[in-house]
Write an enzyme that holds these catalytic residues in place. Sequence first.
Site, PDB file in Angstrom:
ATOM      1  N   GLY A  21      -2.617  -3.738  -2.045  1.00  6.86           N
ATOM      2  CA  GLY A  21      -1.408  -4.276  -1.550  1.00  6.86           C
ATOM      3  C   GLY A  21      -1.402  -4.978  -0.222  1.00  6.86           C
ATOM      4  O   GLY A  21      -2.452  -4.770   0.373  1.00  6.86           O
ATOM      5  N   SER A  68       0.716  -1.325   0.038  1.00  3.87           N
ATOM      6  CA  SER A  68       0.050  -0.211  -0.074  1.00  3.87           C
ATOM      7  C   SER A  68       0.822   1.272   0.115  1.00  3.87           C
ATOM      8  O   SER A  68       1.789   1.467   0.779  1.00  3.87           O
ATOM      9  CB  SER A  68      -0.869  -0.213   1.325  1.00  3.87           C
ATOM     10  N   GLY A  69       0.659   2.017  -0.858  1.00  7.33           N
ATOM     11  CA  GLY A  69       1.330   3.402  -0.991  1.00  7.33           C
ATOM     12  C   GLY A  69       2.503   3.182  -2.123  1.00  7.33           C
ATOM     13  O   GLY A  69       3.253   4.159  -2.275  1.00  7.33           O
ATOM     14  N   SER A 109      -5.062   5.615  -1.199  1.00  9.54           N
ATOM     15  CA  SER A 109      -4.947   4.230  -1.210  1.00  9.54           C
ATOM     16  C   SER A 109      -6.323   3.792  -1.509  1.00  9.54           C
ATOM     17  O   SER A 109      -7.178   4.111  -1.345  1.00  9.54           O
ATOM     18  CB  SER A 109      -4.778   3.775   0.257  1.00  9.54           C
ATOM     19  N   SER A 110      -6.116   2.437  -2.356  1.00  3.50           N
ATOM     20  CA  SER A 110      -7.233   2.063  -2.898  1.00  3.50           C
ATOM     21  C   SER A 110      -7.908   0.860  -1.907  1.00  3.50           C
ATOM     22  O   SER A 110      -7.038   0.164  -1.499  1.00  3.50           O
ATOM     23  CB  SER A 110      -7.016   1.161  -4.282  1.00  3.50           C
ATOM     24  N   GLU A 123      -0.679  -5.532   3.484  1.00  2.00           N
ATOM     25  CA  GLU A 123      -1.019  -4.483   4.524  1.00  2.00           C
ATOM     26  C   GLU A 123      -0.731  -5.320   5.875  1.00  2.00           C
ATOM     27  O   GLU A 123      -1.041  -6.577   6.074  1.00  2.00           O
ATOM     28  CB  GLU A 123      -2.523  -4.278   4.701  1.00  2.00           C
ATOM     29  N   ASN A 162      -0.367   5.909   2.443  1.00  2.00           N
ATOM     30  CA  ASN A 162      -0.570   6.376   1.105  1.00  2.00           C
ATOM     31  C   ASN A 162      -1.907   7.405   1.204  1.00  2.00           C
ATOM     32  O   ASN A 162      -2.808   7.345   1.964  1.00  2.00           O
ATOM     33  CB  ASN A 162      -1.232   5.161   0.053  1.00  2.00           C
ATOM     34  N   THR A 208      -2.309   2.600  -8.174  1.00  2.00           N
ATOM     35  CA  THR A 208      -3.444   3.130  -8.874  1.00  2.00           C
ATOM     36  C   THR A 208      -2.824   4.109  -9.741  1.00  2.00           C
ATOM     37  O   THR A 208      -3.371   4.208 -10.835  1.00  2.00           O
ATOM     38  CB  THR A 208      -4.093   3.978  -7.664  1.00  2.00           C
TER      39      THR A 208
END
Length: 1850
Positions: free
Chosen positions: A385, A109-110, A166-167, A387, A163, A114
């Site tokens: 991603g 994540s980050g 973040s999605s 986590e 992020n 995306t």
Amino acid sequence: MAETVKILQAPQAGLSDMAKLQDLNVESILENIRQRFEADQIYTYIGSILAAVNPYKTIPNLYDFEVMEAYDKRHIGDLPPHIYAIANDTYYSMWKQTANQCVLISGESGAGKTESTKFILNYLSKMSQASAVETGNDVSVEKCILQSSPILEAFGNAKTVYNNNSSRFGKFIQLAFSSRGVIEGGKVQDYLLEKNRVVGQNPGERNYHIFYALILGAPDEMKQKLGLGAPEKYKYINQSGCIKDPNINDQQIFSEVNEALKDMKLNDEQVSDVFELLGAILHIGNLDFITAGGAQVSSMSVLKQAADLLSVDEYQLANALTEKTRLLRGELISTPLDEHQARDSRDSLAMNLYARCFHWIISRINVRIRTKPTFHSVGVLDIFGFENFEVNRFEQFNINFANEKLQEYFNKHIFSLEQHEYNAEGLDWVDIDWQDNGECLDLIVRKLGLLSLIDEESRFPKGTDGTMLDKLHSNHAKNGFYIKPRVNNSKFGIKHYAGDVFYETTGFLEKNRDTFRDEMLTTIKESRSDFIYDLFEDMQESSQPNAAKKNRKKPTVSSQFQESLHSLMSTLSACNPYFVRCIKPNSTKAPNAFEKTLTLNQLRYSGMLETVKIRRAGFPVRRLFDDFVRRYRPLLGKDTQSSHSQHKCISLLSSYESTNQKWQIGRTKVFLKEDLEIKLERDRAERVETLVTKAKACFKGYLARKAYKATVAKIVFVQKYCRMYRQRRRFLNLKDATITLQRYERGRKARQLFHVMMEERRLEEERKREEQRRRAEEEQRELERLKAEAKLRELEELQAKLEEEARIKAEEEAAQKKREEEERQRVLQKAKAIETAKRLEEEQAKIRAEEERLKLENELRIRREEEALRLEKEEAERLVEEKRLEEEVRRREEELAYAMQQVMTHFDDSIAQLNSPSDLNLDKYYGDMFEEADQDSEYQDDDPDEDSVSRKSDDLQYWEGYLNMKCGGMVNTWKKRYCVLRDETLMWFRAKQEALKSGWLMKKGGGTSTLSRRNWRKRFFVLKGIELAYYESDSDGAPCKGIINIKQTKDILDSSFGRESSLDIITDKRTYHIVADNADDLSEWFSILMRVKNANEYELKQMQDEDANPKNAIGTLDVAVIDSVVPVHLQTKPNAFAIITAERVFNMSADSPEDMNGWLKALTQYHKGQRTYSKEEILMSGWLTKENTGTISRPGITRKKRYFILTSHSLDIYKSVDLQHKLGAIALNRLCSVTVPDDKMFKEIGTWKFTIHSRRYSYNLFTPSNDEAWKWTYAIQEVIDSKPPIETPSQILIKELREASLNGYNDEIDKIYKLNPILRNVPYMLKSPLLPLPYGQIMSSNLDKGYTTLQDEAVKIFNVLQGSEQLPDPMPVIQGILQTCQDLKPLQDEVYCQLVKQTTWVKDADNLNNLRNWQILCCMCCTFIPSRSILRYVRFHIKRQVELSPKTQMAAYAGYALEALKRTRTREFVPSRDEIIAILGRRDMNATVFCHGGGSCQISINSSTTAGQVIHTLVKGMNLDSCYNRFSLYEKSGLVEKAIDDRSVVADILAKFESQNAQNDDGNKDSRFRARGLSDRGKPWQLFFKLFCFLDTQSVKPDSIEYSFLFEQAHEEVIRGKFPATDEQLIHLSALRMQFDKGDYVHGDWINDLTEVYPVDRLKVKPKEDNDFGFQQRDRKDTFISGTLRGIGEKTLKRLQKSASDDNILESVYRDDVSATITAIIDKWRTLKGTSAERAQNIYMSFMRSWKYFGSRLFEVECHDGRQTYPKNIWLSVNKSMVAVHKINDPNPLDEFPYEKILSFGAPIPNEYKIIVEGRRSELTFDTTEVFEIAKLMKAYINEIVKKRNMIPA
């Protein structure tokens, strides 16, 4: 441009492809990435894999359009590494590899997943747009796909600690390309939205972007509409402490989302609905709860805002949030929730609203970009991603599971499959070790793995997070990838490929179940917003039938996610993958910061070193030999000698690299390094370009030569025509000159002839004149001679005349008669001549008509002969086939006989041995043999109908054929009919159903002129194939009058006008005007003719192959009513049999004995034959007593005991358990119903009865066992519920209209109306309802109102609608329709559809009948809320009619109806007459509200005005805004009153008043009760305005209006006897009241009505009760009041009260006591002389306020207390702070219960009230008829406490 070139040509730091690293280890890879990162070169290749480092900053010009163009059509490695290079290679690989492509973007994540997705989509979109420009295609799809990104990011992304964008969901975007490279559509698939983020975030994080964008970016008008303020005010977005982020522009996000939603073709209403839902979620987050009799909403204003935005009732929403209902023994029991449970309900509502809205938005995006299957597709996977937070929950578990699957997919393609293929192909290869995560995945997904155990525990009702964790520990503690914490807590751990992660199990099961309480779902589904309803339309309530079974099968969140993940993996496996590995350089999101440890960990767990190794050592490019040769044929040249593909490959590759370092040859494939492939591709492109250039040159030369020859040919052609033109001009000039000469010559000759002719004419004229002159002279001379002779003759005749006068007269008379006779004869001759001529003319016409008829008959005869020949041919083929089958059967019978003979030789000891198991085997052999014969015959049967018959099961038999039939007493002659036995129905037709449709129609033909009715002809029309023939009659052999070829017609038009249902068939020569009997018949004819006209050959054949249509049958017979089927001996009909029913006897005759036996067998087996059921088929069976209650009654019918078998389709009835005689069957479908066993009937007859309502009959079934009755009821109801819903044509067309309206297809809407008369106004009676209505007789719950069935009532209402314009007073009819709809709820939608039908396509919108129907529709809209689908249909219809006729009276009614639908509430009574008058006038109605003292006021209300709105109006009008107490409306009649709930509709109360007053006027004429004062019957009901909650009685000022209300209601409680006071105190209060009302006493004054000042009930002496409770009772003081009745004993008084038949006895008993009381009051009144009214009022109120509990409402109840704590009859006191228990007339309470101590209260059963108090062992139970009044008052006081606690001081 210069900057772009600079970027592309910049020197590369480190190595751009890490596969070229010399020192291959993790440190060198890390150093290479660091060097490139510091040089702003964030992309690095690993072969064809791209590693992307997030720079956390904008790199100038890196993603410019020029950079895109530079990477177009370039190979990987030609330019520096870039995300565009991967996108470009993906795009062109669709053609190079002819397969679907996908890009997997992975990382923490980050890490920038995306953004990478957006760059790839942008590049593919630009490529598509460039191709679209070249091909001239539209590029709107690309725009929509790009515009979906802002929407998905705003609704699915949020700021996290790692992020800013973040999605919080996974998405797989699939783009569909055409063969020309243009995007033609796409699809977005989402995965596992993080719903709990809506209601809570970790510190430093934010909610989804859209909430902040809405608050900070929406215009002020929208925020005012949504009731939004500063973001800090909303709990759901402020609890994390992070509201704004400098890197996020919320205003820009809102504008981008708003624009993108419009690009997705969402209209303004839908966009507004989305934002209203978001605003409602924010307001829901601000709801809080307190404990007061259970959880209560603390702020009703916030709740009202949320409810208004969701379009639901605020009180219903409050109940759904704070109460839980459950079904117990058929009754709903409400239980209050505690504060924690209420907050969970609130959060569950918010999460489900957001999740459903998110899925709806994605579905709208997919609808906008969807397409049909195309060339190939490119998928881009952007999923969450890996986590690992401080607290990892259920969402992180699923996210990391998905990342494990993706890592496995990466490993499989990069390591496992690649190395396996090297070994399989025999390459010189040393395996590379890599980290395999297969065991970790096995831990999660295998049998009894983590997911399996979590799902299993989720399905257990008593499963908890603790029991789940225990199961996980006990099953997997020894697994190497499972981590059990050393300290006992609520966590477990997993060793993931990216590291160890511990998961907090609290909330695991609840999130996995994803439950949504039924109360909440019901409330949401009752929303007036179609948008809100649509979101939850497919969600079912758990309290519905079969809900428990469905819930057990309901998939959990994890199982759904696992299934979607499996689907994703399947999709990816079918694609050629590209990998983008995103790397996060630091954890602080800082630019230019590179943390080696963090990056190193990512490189290790992603297997980057192993990837580099295998990419460096491996051969990522591989092709089959033939494919390689085919691809690189241009490089091979002509000198290659070998013809083998492998040798060609070696030859070519050796010419490029002879050391075999960059290529190897396998068994079937060529393996290449990527750089060698790039070189091959580059050389191939150059070679192909050279060859193409040569080919183009040759082709261009060819084109030039061809063009030259064409030019020469054109020149020769032009020259030819020029010469021809010149010669022709010369010829034409010569021709013109010749013609001119000829003309002049002919003119000269003509003139010469003319002169000669003129001279001859002149001479002839002169001759004629001379002759005329001579003739005139001769005539003159002759005339003179005649005159002389005449004079002489006159003299002679004069004498003769006198002599012969008589004779002459007689002769003249005779001559006259003769002339008259001759004249008469002449007239007769003339008439005869005319008649003869007319007869001849008619004979000639008949001859012509006969010739035409003979011609048509000849054609028909020829066709029949051809048909007969065809049938004879088919019959011959059938006979041959039958003969073959007979031979086959005979042969097998011989084999069977031989087999039997063999069996007999071995088992001839005993005849009984023939029944041994071998005999069973023989039967099996016999059955198998004939099964094979049946299969053979089915296989060889070419007739589609027969083929469909052979496929039917045994219990759905089908039989057909010709029979001669005669019905006794009705048809005296035998007639040949084509009979069909199917679906428990015997149908007979005039002929075999080869016709698509037939029937009688009125025809007018010969032209388009209008003819009178007498010139029309009734003809029998038959549609066979494409020919529509019409006959004089429907008998066999009737002459054909004409044939119309439907395919050759120009058009078929629906020409219905007024009451005439007609259509025109227009051909080249004629127009046929055809009229049907009714609109339904016309609709069927029109539909079938249009289908035939538009059908192709295949569709026409399908129509012809349809089974027999019962609508075309001339008679039907239900098999269930057949009593017996027996053969009959008739001399004239040897093969005859009879079908006997209770009413008729049908004589049938077959053509042969075989046919007769076949029919007998079919009918007998179908009706009474033996039936064999499998165990799976029988759901329930047993004996029941049956009674038919159908509409067809039979004389002398009795109850009979029958054996019943319930299957999944029907309830079969047999005479006995051996199933030999089937008596009938009840077919079950969704419209059938079954009533529950009746307790009342059991008490009457001693057996339990339940009723089944089927299509034609209702059956009463009886059983002595209650359990058995309920089992049958539940089983039958379960079968009914399992059937699919039945849809009528109207429902199907309504759905089509909705789809067309949603898509904006106005032409399609007009077409639907045009082609379907069932949707339009018709002047004929309706034969069947428009909607499916439940079967069965209607059982009225109160009075018998004469209802029959719903179907009959629907038809009756429609018939009433047609004649409504002729009624002088429509009120009774309108009220009757509304009352019927009120009594029969299923008819409400039906009547709405009927009104819509009758107000559609009306030519004169303002005609009386149409306006009357619109008036009834307005009344319906003000009274009933239709179901959601019908509500949409009604709204659509109203808006459409307004658009079609905007400035009409009808439009005014339509607008009124549309507004009424927006505000209508559920009604309990139909509108009163005054309300209907107001509705018809489209205005509000007036209602009178009364107050104390005889005051009243008029208020204006409509059909939806609530009591709360009226109270608000009155409070405002009387300036009572700042009052201390709360007012309410009451319905009152004398002393009988009842508080009206604030949500009640005032118009409903007035309608109830009208009904009750009418009943009082009609049936209550006895005045005894009124005189006695025991009741208030006969007094009119009124709306009364008075105080309801007494919150502060001490602070009310004496000079205020509120004080007057308080005084009047205090006095009212006194005279009701609900105030604890002594007799002397009551007399004093009565005197004060008299002083207030009349002033000082004046001699002679008297109290005429004691009930107005004194509680007369105190004077009614009751028998003394024994005091068994230990309380000391005070003896009543002997006064003058009690002295009168002292001599009457208790028994005597009881006897007098019971035996009193009129008022005189009681009046005689109480008269003296009343008189004494009045005297005492007057004496006290005298002492108050000089006291003013105000002073008397203040003294009165001071005394009332002196009671500590003043303001309490006292209810007289009976207490049920097992411990005998209280007396039986007590007062239950309810006030602002507590509930107390008083002895009657005792001012001090026995017990007090503050609201904070009350846990729950309510009425579990009628007339019983329960209160559960904290700390008290037993619950308080009271018997009273005022349970609802008590509960309502307690609820009101609790709400006031909640408001007071949450009031913020100014």
